[in-house]
Design a protein around this motif. Structure first.
Motif, PDB file in Angstrom:
ATOM      1  N   ARG A  18     -13.189 -17.545  -5.361  1.00 18.44           N
ATOM      2  CA  ARG A  18     -11.787 -17.485  -5.795  1.00 18.44           C
ATOM      3  C   ARG A  18     -11.113 -16.404  -4.965  1.00 18.44           C
ATOM      4  O   ARG A  18     -11.367 -15.226  -5.147  1.00 18.44           O
ATOM      5  CB  ARG A  18     -11.692 -17.150  -7.281  1.00 18.44           C
ATOM      6  N   VAL A  19     -10.272 -16.822  -4.035  1.00 21.71           N
ATOM      7  CA  VAL A  19      -9.605 -15.894  -3.131  1.00 21.71           C
ATOM      8  C   VAL A  19      -8.154 -15.737  -3.578  1.00 21.71           C
ATOM      9  O   VAL A  19      -7.448 -16.709  -3.793  1.00 21.71           O
ATOM     10  CB  VAL A  19      -9.657 -16.411  -1.669  1.00 21.71           C
ATOM     11  N   TYR A  20      -7.756 -14.483  -3.703  1.00 19.99           N
ATOM     12  CA  TYR A  20      -6.379 -14.166  -4.057  1.00 19.99           C
ATOM     13  C   TYR A  20      -5.749 -13.460  -2.866  1.00 19.99           C
ATOM     14  O   TYR A  20      -6.406 -12.714  -2.155  1.00 19.99           O
ATOM     15  CB  TYR A  20      -6.328 -13.254  -5.285  1.00 19.99           C
ATOM     16  N   HIS A  21      -4.479 -13.692  -2.682  1.00 27.42           N
ATOM     17  CA  HIS A  21      -3.766 -13.047  -1.593  1.00 27.42           C
ATOM     18  C   HIS A  21      -3.038 -11.817  -2.118  1.00 27.42           C
ATOM     19  O   HIS A  21      -2.676 -11.741  -3.298  1.00 27.42           O
ATOM     20  CB  HIS A  21      -2.788 -14.025  -0.936  1.00 27.42           C
ATOM     21  N   TYR A  22      -2.859 -10.868  -1.255  1.00 21.95           N
ATOM     22  CA  TYR A  22      -2.204  -9.614  -1.603  1.00 21.95           C
ATOM     23  C   TYR A  22      -0.911  -9.855  -2.389  1.00 21.95           C
ATOM     24  O   TYR A  22      -0.642  -9.181  -3.375  1.00 21.95           O
ATOM     25  CB  TYR A  22      -1.935  -8.823  -0.315  1.00 21.95           C
ATOM     26  N   THR A  31       0.269  -1.643  -4.888  1.00 18.75           N
ATOM     27  CA  THR A  31       0.505  -0.267  -4.463  1.00 18.75           C
ATOM     28  C   THR A  31      -0.791   0.422  -4.062  1.00 18.75           C
ATOM     29  O   THR A  31      -0.841   1.155  -3.075  1.00 18.75           O
ATOM     30  CB  THR A  31       1.180   0.528  -5.598  1.00 18.75           C
ATOM     31  N   HIS A  32      -1.866   0.187  -4.813  1.00 21.05           N
ATOM     32  CA  HIS A  32      -3.103   0.921  -4.609  1.00 21.05           C
ATOM     33  C   HIS A  32      -4.070   0.284  -3.614  1.00 21.05           C
ATOM     34  O   HIS A  32      -4.861   0.999  -2.998  1.00 21.05           O
ATOM     35  CB  HIS A  32      -3.812   1.158  -5.943  1.00 21.05           C
ATOM     36  N   LEU A  33      -4.037  -1.012  -3.428  1.00 22.33           N
ATOM     37  CA  LEU A  33      -4.992  -1.649  -2.526  1.00 22.33           C
ATOM     38  C   LEU A  33      -4.911  -1.096  -1.103  1.00 22.33           C
ATOM     39  O   LEU A  33      -5.949  -0.755  -0.528  1.00 22.33           O
ATOM     40  CB  LEU A  33      -4.837  -3.169  -2.533  1.00 22.33           C
ATOM     41  N   PRO A  34      -3.735  -0.947  -0.498  1.00 14.57           N
ATOM     42  CA  PRO A  34      -3.697  -0.373   0.856  1.00 14.57           C
ATOM     43  C   PRO A  34      -4.283   1.038   0.911  1.00 14.57           C
ATOM     44  O   PRO A  34      -4.941   1.408   1.873  1.00 14.57           O
ATOM     45  CB  PRO A  34      -2.205  -0.363   1.205  1.00 14.57           C
ATOM     46  N   ARG A  35      -4.081   1.825  -0.134  1.00 19.00           N
ATOM     47  CA  ARG A  35      -4.650   3.173  -0.184  1.00 19.00           C
ATOM     48  C   ARG A  35      -6.168   3.113  -0.220  1.00 19.00           C
ATOM     49  O   ARG A  35      -6.848   3.925   0.409  1.00 19.00           O
ATOM     50  CB  ARG A  35      -4.138   3.929  -1.397  1.00 19.00           C
ATOM     51  N   LEU A  36      -6.704   2.166  -0.984  1.00 21.41           N
ATOM     52  CA  LEU A  36      -8.153   2.024  -1.062  1.00 21.41           C
ATOM     53  C   LEU A  36      -8.726   1.605   0.280  1.00 21.41           C
ATOM     54  O   LEU A  36      -9.765   2.104   0.710  1.00 21.41           O
ATOM     55  CB  LEU A  36      -8.532   1.003  -2.140  1.00 21.41           C
TER      56      LEU A  36
END
Length: 81
Positions: A18-22, A31-36
Motif C-alpha cells: 500500500r503506497v501513499y504519496h506525500y 510537515t514532519h516527513l521532510p525533516r525526518l
C-alpha cells in the motif's frame, strides 16, 4: 511521550504494498516527513501526535519510497515488577 520512528528507503516496492504519496498525508505528517528524511538517521524520536499521523502508512513516496515503522520509546513504557 516520544515515539521512535524508523524511516528506511525502499529500493523495490512489493506489488501488494500500500503506497501513499506525500500529498495524501495529513498536514502534520507532511510537515514532519521532510525533516525526518533530512535527519539522515534511520531512527528518530518524534512527539506521539506526529507518530500517530505517520503510523498507518506502510510505504510513502516522497523523493524516494520510504518504509515507516513507529515504536513506542521503551524508556517511556511502564516498568512492571
Amino acid at each position: 511521550m516520544a515515539e521512535k520512528i524508523n524511516l528506511s528507503r525502499v529500493e523495490q516496492v512489493p506489488p501488494d504494498a500500500r503506497v501513499y504519496h506525500y500529498d495524501e498525508l495529513p498536514e502534520r505528517a507532511k510537515t514532519h516527513l521532510p525533516r525526518l528524511v533530512d535527519a539522515e538517521a534511520s531512527e528518530v524520536f518524534a512527539p506521539e501526535r506526529v507518530a500517530e499521523e505517520l503510523e498507518p502508512y506502510d510505504l510513502v513516496k516522497f523523493t524516494e519510497y520510504y518504509r515507516i515503522t513507529v515504536r513506542e520509546d521503551p524508556l517511556s513504557t511502564p516498568q512492571f515488577s
